[in-house]
Design a protein around this motif. Structure first.
Motif, PDB file in Angstrom:
ATOM      1  N   ALA A 126       3.961   3.534  -8.240  1.00  0.00           N
ATOM      2  CA  ALA A 126       2.780   2.406  -8.174  1.00  0.00           C
ATOM      3  C   ALA A 126       1.707   3.275  -7.631  1.00  0.00           C
ATOM      4  CB  ALA A 126       3.495   1.646  -6.954  1.00  0.00           C
ATOM      5  N   LYS A 127       1.963   4.260  -6.834  1.00  0.00           N
ATOM      6  CA  LYS A 127       0.653   4.818  -6.021  1.00  0.00           C
ATOM      7  C   LYS A 127      -0.196   5.841  -6.933  1.00  0.00           C
ATOM      8  CE  LYS A 127       2.704   9.399  -4.371  1.00  0.00           C
ATOM      9  NZ  LYS A 127       3.191  10.176  -3.270  1.00  0.00           N
ATOM     10  N   PHE A 128       0.476   6.233  -8.020  1.00  0.00           N
ATOM     11  CA  PHE A 128      -0.555   6.819  -9.126  1.00  0.00           C
ATOM     12  C   PHE A 128      -0.670   5.863 -10.213  1.00  0.00           C
ATOM     13  CE2 PHE A 128       1.579  11.035  -7.053  1.00  0.00           C
ATOM     14  CZ  PHE A 128       0.616  11.074  -6.480  1.00  0.00           C
ATOM     15  N   GLN A 129       0.024   4.849 -10.479  1.00  0.00           N
ATOM     16  CA  GLN A 129      -0.093   4.234 -11.703  1.00  0.00           C
ATOM     17  C   GLN A 129       0.267   4.881 -12.824  1.00  0.00           C
ATOM     18  OE1 GLN A 129      -1.345   0.350 -11.350  1.00  0.00           O
ATOM     19  NE2 GLN A 129      -0.593   1.150  -9.336  1.00  0.00           N
ATOM     20  N   GLU A 130       1.345   5.672 -12.618  1.00  0.00           N
ATOM     21  CA  GLU A 130       1.775   6.419 -13.941  1.00  0.00           C
ATOM     22  C   GLU A 130       3.289   6.041 -14.530  1.00  0.00           C
ATOM     23  OE1 GLU A 130      -0.344  10.661 -12.865  1.00  0.00           O
ATOM     24  OE2 GLU A 130       1.867  10.427 -12.104  1.00  0.00           O
ATOM     25  N   TYR A 131       3.283   5.935 -15.810  1.00  0.00           N
ATOM     26  CA  TYR A 131       4.655   5.741 -16.555  1.00  0.00           C
ATOM     27  C   TYR A 131       5.188   6.956 -17.000  1.00  0.00           C
ATOM     28  CZ  TYR A 131       3.413   0.714 -16.305  1.00  0.00           C
ATOM     29  OH  TYR A 131       2.991  -0.508 -15.929  1.00  0.00           O
ATOM     30  N   GLY A 132       6.324   7.224 -16.710  1.00  0.00           N
ATOM     31  CA  GLY A 132       7.133   8.124 -17.606  1.00  0.00           C
ATOM     32  C   GLY A 132       8.507   7.913 -17.863  1.00  0.00           C
ATOM     33  N   LEU A 133       9.001   8.641 -18.972  1.00  0.00           N
ATOM     34  CA  LEU A 133      10.214   8.503 -19.594  1.00  0.00           C
ATOM     35  C   LEU A 133      11.028   9.651 -18.653  1.00  0.00           C
ATOM     36  CD1 LEU A 133       9.543   8.306 -23.468  1.00  0.00           C
ATOM     37  CD2 LEU A 133       9.975   6.496 -21.785  1.00  0.00           C
ATOM     38  N   ILE A 134      12.161   8.940 -18.265  1.00  0.00           N
ATOM     39  CA  ILE A 134      13.193   9.869 -17.227  1.00  0.00           C
ATOM     40  C   ILE A 134      13.772  10.922 -18.305  1.00  0.00           C
ATOM     41  CG2 ILE A 134      15.160   9.779 -16.028  1.00  0.00           C
ATOM     42  CD1 ILE A 134      14.094   7.333 -14.878  1.00  0.00           C
ATOM     43  N   VAL A 135      13.618  11.975 -17.752  1.00  0.00           N
ATOM     44  CA  VAL A 135      14.401  13.381 -18.367  1.00  0.00           C
ATOM     45  C   VAL A 135      15.983  13.346 -17.620  1.00  0.00           C
ATOM     46  CG1 VAL A 135      14.493  15.756 -18.994  1.00  0.00           C
ATOM     47  CG2 VAL A 135      12.289  14.346 -19.054  1.00  0.00           C
TER      48      VAL A 135
ATOM     49  N   ARG B  29      -3.843   9.466  -9.987  1.00  0.00           N
ATOM     50  CA  ARG B  29      -3.563  10.466  -9.167  1.00  0.00           C
ATOM     51  C   ARG B  29      -4.782  11.096  -8.543  1.00  0.00           C
ATOM     52  NH1 ARG B  29       1.417  14.046  -9.166  1.00  0.00           N
ATOM     53  NH2 ARG B  29       2.047  12.356 -10.828  1.00  0.00           N
ATOM     54  N   ASP B  30      -5.704  11.618  -9.688  1.00  0.00           N
ATOM     55  CA  ASP B  30      -7.018  12.193  -8.927  1.00  0.00           C
ATOM     56  C   ASP B  30      -7.471  11.351  -7.845  1.00  0.00           C
ATOM     57  OD1 ASP B  30      -6.370  14.537 -10.444  1.00  0.00           O
ATOM     58  OD2 ASP B  30      -7.756  13.783 -12.052  1.00  0.00           O
ATOM     59  N   ARG B  31      -7.681  10.267  -8.058  1.00  0.00           N
ATOM     60  CA  ARG B  31      -8.448   9.180  -7.263  1.00  0.00           C
ATOM     61  C   ARG B  31      -7.736   8.912  -5.965  1.00  0.00           C
ATOM     62  NH1 ARG B  31      -9.381   3.018  -8.660  1.00  0.00           N
ATOM     63  NH2 ARG B  31     -10.458   2.555  -6.744  1.00  0.00           N
ATOM     64  N   TRP B  32      -6.187   9.104  -6.029  1.00  0.00           N
ATOM     65  CA  TRP B  32      -5.239   9.175  -4.773  1.00  0.00           C
ATOM     66  C   TRP B  32      -5.711  10.406  -3.973  1.00  0.00           C
ATOM     67  CZ3 TRP B  32      -1.380  12.080  -2.685  1.00  0.00           C
ATOM     68  CH2 TRP B  32      -0.567  11.318  -1.825  1.00  0.00           C
ATOM     69  N   PHE B  33      -5.853  11.632  -4.343  1.00  0.00           N
ATOM     70  CA  PHE B  33      -6.158  12.655  -3.658  1.00  0.00           C
ATOM     71  C   PHE B  33      -7.401  12.666  -3.216  1.00  0.00           C
ATOM     72  CE2 PHE B  33      -2.281  14.371  -5.815  1.00  0.00           C
ATOM     73  CZ  PHE B  33      -1.685  15.189  -4.794  1.00  0.00           C
ATOM     74  N   GLU B  34      -8.451  12.202  -4.066  1.00  0.00           N
ATOM     75  CA  GLU B  34      -9.835  12.155  -3.623  1.00  0.00           C
ATOM     76  C   GLU B  34      -9.943  11.139  -2.464  1.00  0.00           C
ATOM     77  OE1 GLU B  34     -11.757  10.994  -7.152  1.00  0.00           O
ATOM     78  OE2 GLU B  34     -11.554  13.161  -8.174  1.00  0.00           O
ATOM     79  N   GLU B  35      -9.263   9.956  -2.364  1.00  0.00           N
ATOM     80  CA  GLU B  35      -9.449   9.037  -1.483  1.00  0.00           C
ATOM     81  C   GLU B  35      -8.978   9.636  -0.063  1.00  0.00           C
ATOM     82  OE1 GLU B  35     -10.438   5.467   0.119  1.00  0.00           O
ATOM     83  OE2 GLU B  35     -11.275   6.255  -1.669  1.00  0.00           O
TER      84      GLU B  35
END
Length: 104
Positions: free
Chosen positions: A35-44, A69-75
């Motif tokens: 949720a914090k990065f708004q990223e989806y990934g298939l679990i390995v 992710r980049d915006r999170w770090f920038e903020e």
């Protein structure tokens, strides 16, 4: 609560196993959403916590949201917070920081 692209994605992202607390251990857990990065990934399922990032939903084909992710770090940097050294505010551990950033 995040709205996902389709019912299947919503169901799989929100699946909780009654036998495994950790989705990386559960063989039925397929997809992870940050949720914090708004990223989806298939679990390995290799014993670690790896995911393979995806840009499109494997079930409905829709483009998934762009990573924040980049915006999170920038903020955090804008606020003078070093996420490697400082305590990160609780609102940055999920998607609440995005709502606050949109209101500014």
């Amino acid at each position: 609560m995040t709205d996902h692209c389709c019912e299947t994605m919503t169901r799989l992202v929100n699946t909780r196993c009654d036998q495994h607390d950790d989705p990386f251990v559960c063989p039925d857990a397929v997809v992870r959403f940050s949720a914090k990065f708004q990223e989806y990934g298939l679990i390995v399922h290799d014993g670690g916590t790896s995911t393979i990032g995806i840009d499109f939903c494997p079930w409905c084909g829709r483009r998934l949201p762009e990573s924040q992710r980049d915006r999170w770090f920038e903020e955090l940097e804008r606020l003078g917070i070093d996420p490697w050294e400082d305590d990160v505010p609780a609102e940055f551990e999920d998607d609440r920081w995005l709502a606050a950033a949109r209101q500014e």
